[in-house]
Scaffold this active site. Structure first.
Site, PDB file in Angstrom:
ATOM      1  N   LYS A  92      -1.582   3.210   5.848  1.00 58.16           N
ATOM      2  CA  LYS A  92      -0.604   2.206   6.276  1.00 58.16           C
ATOM      3  C   LYS A  92       0.732   2.284   5.532  1.00 58.16           C
ATOM      4  CE  LYS A  92      -2.484   0.100   9.612  1.00 58.16           C
ATOM      5  NZ  LYS A  92      -1.964   0.661  10.848  1.00 58.16           N
ATOM      6  N   HIS A 142      -3.852  11.967  18.364  1.00 53.99           N
ATOM      7  CA  HIS A 142      -5.289  11.704  18.267  1.00 53.99           C
ATOM      8  C   HIS A 142      -5.634  10.415  19.004  1.00 53.99           C
ATOM      9  CE1 HIS A 142      -6.019  14.230  14.355  1.00 53.99           C
ATOM     10  NE2 HIS A 142      -5.564  14.931  15.364  1.00 53.99           N
ATOM     11  N   TYR A 197      -5.654  -0.820  13.118  1.00 50.44           N
ATOM     12  CA  TYR A 197      -5.386   0.554  12.685  1.00 50.44           C
ATOM     13  C   TYR A 197      -4.185   1.133  13.434  1.00 50.44           C
ATOM     14  CZ  TYR A 197      -6.494   5.277  11.017  1.00 50.44           C
ATOM     15  OH  TYR A 197      -6.450   6.505  10.407  1.00 50.44           O
ATOM     16  N   TYR A 205     -13.634   9.679   8.524  1.00 50.34           N
ATOM     17  CA  TYR A 205     -13.817   8.809   7.361  1.00 50.34           C
ATOM     18  C   TYR A 205     -15.319   8.755   7.096  1.00 50.34           C
ATOM     19  CZ  TYR A 205      -9.065   6.923   8.041  1.00 50.34           C
ATOM     20  OH  TYR A 205      -7.710   6.763   8.166  1.00 50.34           O
ATOM     21  N   PRO A 237      -4.699   4.157   0.045  1.00 51.28           N
ATOM     22  CA  PRO A 237      -4.402   5.068   1.158  1.00 51.28           C
ATOM     23  C   PRO A 237      -5.334   4.940   2.359  1.00 51.28           C
ATOM     24  CG  PRO A 237      -5.336   6.260  -0.708  1.00 51.28           C
ATOM     25  CD  PRO A 237      -5.056   4.877  -1.179  1.00 51.28           C
TER      26      PRO A 237
HETATM   27  C1  DHB Z   1      -4.507  10.737   5.941  1.00 46.52           C
HETATM   28  C2  DHB Z   1      -4.521   9.916   4.847  1.00 46.52           C
HETATM   29  C3  DHB Z   1      -5.184   8.734   4.913  1.00 46.52           C
HETATM   30  O1  DHB Z   1      -5.194   7.909   3.861  1.00 46.52           O
HETATM   31  C4  DHB Z   1      -5.820   8.319   6.055  1.00 46.52           C
HETATM   32  O2  DHB Z   1      -6.434   7.124   6.087  1.00 46.52           O
HETATM   33  C5  DHB Z   1      -5.798   9.136   7.149  1.00 46.52           C
HETATM   34  C6  DHB Z   1      -5.131  10.343   7.084  1.00 46.52           C
HETATM   35  C7  DHB Z   1      -3.780  12.028   5.866  1.00 46.52           C
HETATM   36  O3  DHB Z   1      -3.303  12.377   4.781  1.00 46.52           O
HETATM   37  O4  DHB Z   1      -3.670  12.705   6.877  1.00 46.52           O
END
Ligand code: DHB
Length: 422
Positions: free
Chosen positions: A301, A76, A389, A206, A297
Site C-alpha cells: 500500500k 493481474h 486490496y 502470499y 509492506p
Molecule cells: C510486492 C510487494 C509486496 O509487499 C506485496 O504485498 C506485493 C508485491 C512486490 O514487491 O512486487
C-alpha cells in the site's frame, strides 16, 4: 556566498511522492524545487514494492506517465493465498471489477525524473546539510548545499515534506504541532531479493507457512522479486543465496509445483512497522507519503498511499497558490488520513494473518488458518479483501479553479461505485 532564491513550493525528497508532486504542480502552473540528499542513481535503483491499484495506474496515465507503464506493466486479476500446503486463487477482478498492475516503483521514479527533466524542472540530487527553517513565518525556507558545494536559501510559499519516515521535515515540526503519532513495530522483518529467475507464478503468491511468511512477486517475465519473513534482528550475512532459495522453496511448496531459482541480483532486510502522524500539516509545511505514514509492506500500500496524498496535495496547493483558496489545503490532512488508516488496517490484517510470531501459540495458528479458510471459501469475505486490496477511487487531481473539497472527502471517495469501463 549563499544564493538567496525564491520558489512557490520547496519539496524535500525525490522519491515517488516528491517527484510526482513536482510534476503535478507543474501541470497546474505552480513552480517547485525538489531537494534530495541521495544521488539520482541511488533513487533510481532503490528496490521497493511494485503493485499499483487501478486508481494509481489511472492517475499516472492521466498525467502523462502511462507510456512505459502500459507497455511493461503486468496486469493481474488477483493474488494467490497459500496456507496448509494449499494454494487458492483470489480473483479480485471477478469480485470487484478491478485488478492490479505490477510496475515497480523504481521504474516510476525513472519516468518521473525523465518527464521533469524534459519540462525543465529543477531537482537537486546529492544535496547536503539540508534544513527547513522559519516554519512559523509566512515564508519558510528550504536551505541546502548543492552537489557542487554552493549553499542555497530558498524562500517558499509552502514546503512539502516528501522525505520519508527518517526525513528532516516531520522532526522540524515544533512540539505540540503533531497531535498524535500512532506506532506499531512488528516483531519480524522481510528479507527481499531481486533474482534473475523467471517467475514461477502468473500472479503474486502470499504464503503462510509454519516456518514463517513467504511472498513470490515479479518484476518482468525474466526477473523475480521474492520475500521471506526473518527474525527482526537478523543479519543479511546469515543468508547466503542457497539458504534463501532453500527456505523459499520450502515455504512456497505445493504438490506438483517447482520454484525456479537463479542468480540473486539484490538482497536486503527491512523492518516492519505501522506509523501514522496526525495532522499531516503544520502551518505552511505539508507531509506526504512515508513522511506522514508507514505501512508494513504486506499488501503493497505504501506507494499507492503516497500517490493519493500527492494528488490531493497538488490539487490543494494549486488552489492555494493560483486561485487564493484555502479550503482545499484545510481539507488535506483529514482527506488523506481516512485512506491512510484504511491501508493501515489492510496491511496490519494481512501481516498478522500471514506471519508467524517468534513464540506463536497454537491458538493463534489455528485462528490464522480459520481466517484464511474463511477468506478463500466465503465470497463475501473474499470480496472485502478484494475491495480494500484493489483500493478505492482516486483522490482526483484537479488543477482547475473549480476543484471541490467534496471530491476529497466523504465515503464515496473510498468505496466508489466503480466505473467498470475504465
Ligand atoms: C510486492 C510487494 C509486496 O509487499 C506485496 O504485498 C506485493 C508485491 C512486490 O514487491 O512486487
Amino acid at each position: 556566498m549563499t544564493l538567496k532564491e525564491r520558489t512557490q513550493v520547496g519539496i524535500v525528497g525525490a522519491g515517488p511522492a516528491g517527484l510526482l508532486l513536482s510534476h503535478l504542480l507543474a501541470l497546474g502552473g505552480v513552480e517547485s524545487r525538489v531537494v534530495e540528499v541521495r544521488s539520482r542513481a541511488h533513487c533510481e535503483a532503490r528496490q521497493r514494492a511494485g503493485m499499483l491499484e487501478p486508481a494509481t495506474a489511472q492517475l499516472l496515465r492521466d498525467t502523462g506517465l502511462g507510456r512505459r507503464l502500459d507497455a511493461e506493466g503486468l496486469e493481474h486479476d488477483g493474488i494467490y493465498l497459500q496456507f496448509a500446503g494449499e494454494r487458492h486463487h483470489m480473483n479480485f477482478r471477478e469480485l470487484t471489477g478491478r485488478g492490479v498492475t505490477i510496475y515497480p516503483q523504481t521504474e516510476i521514479v525513472k519516468d518521473l525524473i525523465q518527464i521533469r527533466n524534459a519540462n525543465g524542472g529543477i531537482a537537486e540530487f546529492g544535496a547536503t546539510d539540508s534544513e527547513v527553517a522559519g516554519l512559523d513565518s509566512d515564508l519558510p525556507e528550504l536551505r541546502y548545499t548543492d552537489a557542487a558545494g554552493q549553499r542555497h536559501e530558498v524562500s517558499c510559499d509552502v514546503i512539502a515534506g516528501c522525505d520519508g519516515f527518517r526525513g528532516i521535515c516531520r522532526p522540524a515540526i515544533p512540539a505540540g504541532g503533531l497531535r498524535t503519532i500512532a506506532l506499531r513495530t512488528y516483531p519480524f522483518s522481510w528479507l527481499g531479493i531481486l533474482a534473475q529467475a523467471p517467475p514461477s507464478t502468473d500472479q503474486v503468491i502470499y504464503a503462510r507457512h509454519e516456518r514463517g511468511f513467504a511472498l513470490h512477486s515479479m518484476r518482468t517475465p525474466q526477473i523475480g522479486r521474492l520475500y521471506l519473513q526473518v527474525p527482526a534482528d537478523d543479519d543479511i550475512s546469515q543468508w547466503p543465496d542457497d539458504r534463501i532459495w532453500d527456505e523459499l522453496s520450502l515455504r512456497l511448496a505445493v504438490p506438483g509445483w517447482h520454484l525456479r531459482t537463479g542468480p540473486v541480483l539484490d538482497k536486503s532486510i527491512t523492518g516492519m512497522r505501522s506509523f501514522v502522524a496526525t495532522p499531516m500539516r503544520y502551518r505552511r509545511l505539508f507531509l506526504a507519503g512515508d513522511a506522514a505514514h508507514i505501512v508494513p509492506p504486506t499488501g503493497a500500500k505504501g506507494l499507492n498511499l503516497a500517490v493519493a496524498d500527492v494528488a490531493a496535495l497538488a490539487t490543494a496547493l494549486i488552489g492555494l497558490l493560483r486561485y487564493g483558496r484555502s479550503d482545499l489545503v484545510d481539507a488535506y490532512s483529514d482527506t488523506c488520513q481516512e485512506r491512510a488508516w484504511r491501508a493501515t488496517y489492510l496491511s496490519w490484517w494481512m501481516t498478522t494473518m500471514l506471519h508467524v510470531l517468534p513464540r506463536q501459540d497454537p491458538f493463534d495458528s489455528a485462528l490464522q488458518i480459520a481466517q484464511l479458510r474463511n477468506l478463500t471459501s466465503s465470497r463475501a469475505a473474499g470480496a472485502m479483501l478484494a475491495e480494500i486490496y484493489t483500493g478505492g477511487a482516486p483522490v482526483r487531481f484537479d488543477p482547475s479553479p473549480k476543484a471541490s473539497p467534496a471530491a476529497f472527502l466523504g465515503p464515496e471517495s473510498l468505496v466508489p461505485a466503480w466505473d467498470d469501463s475504465r
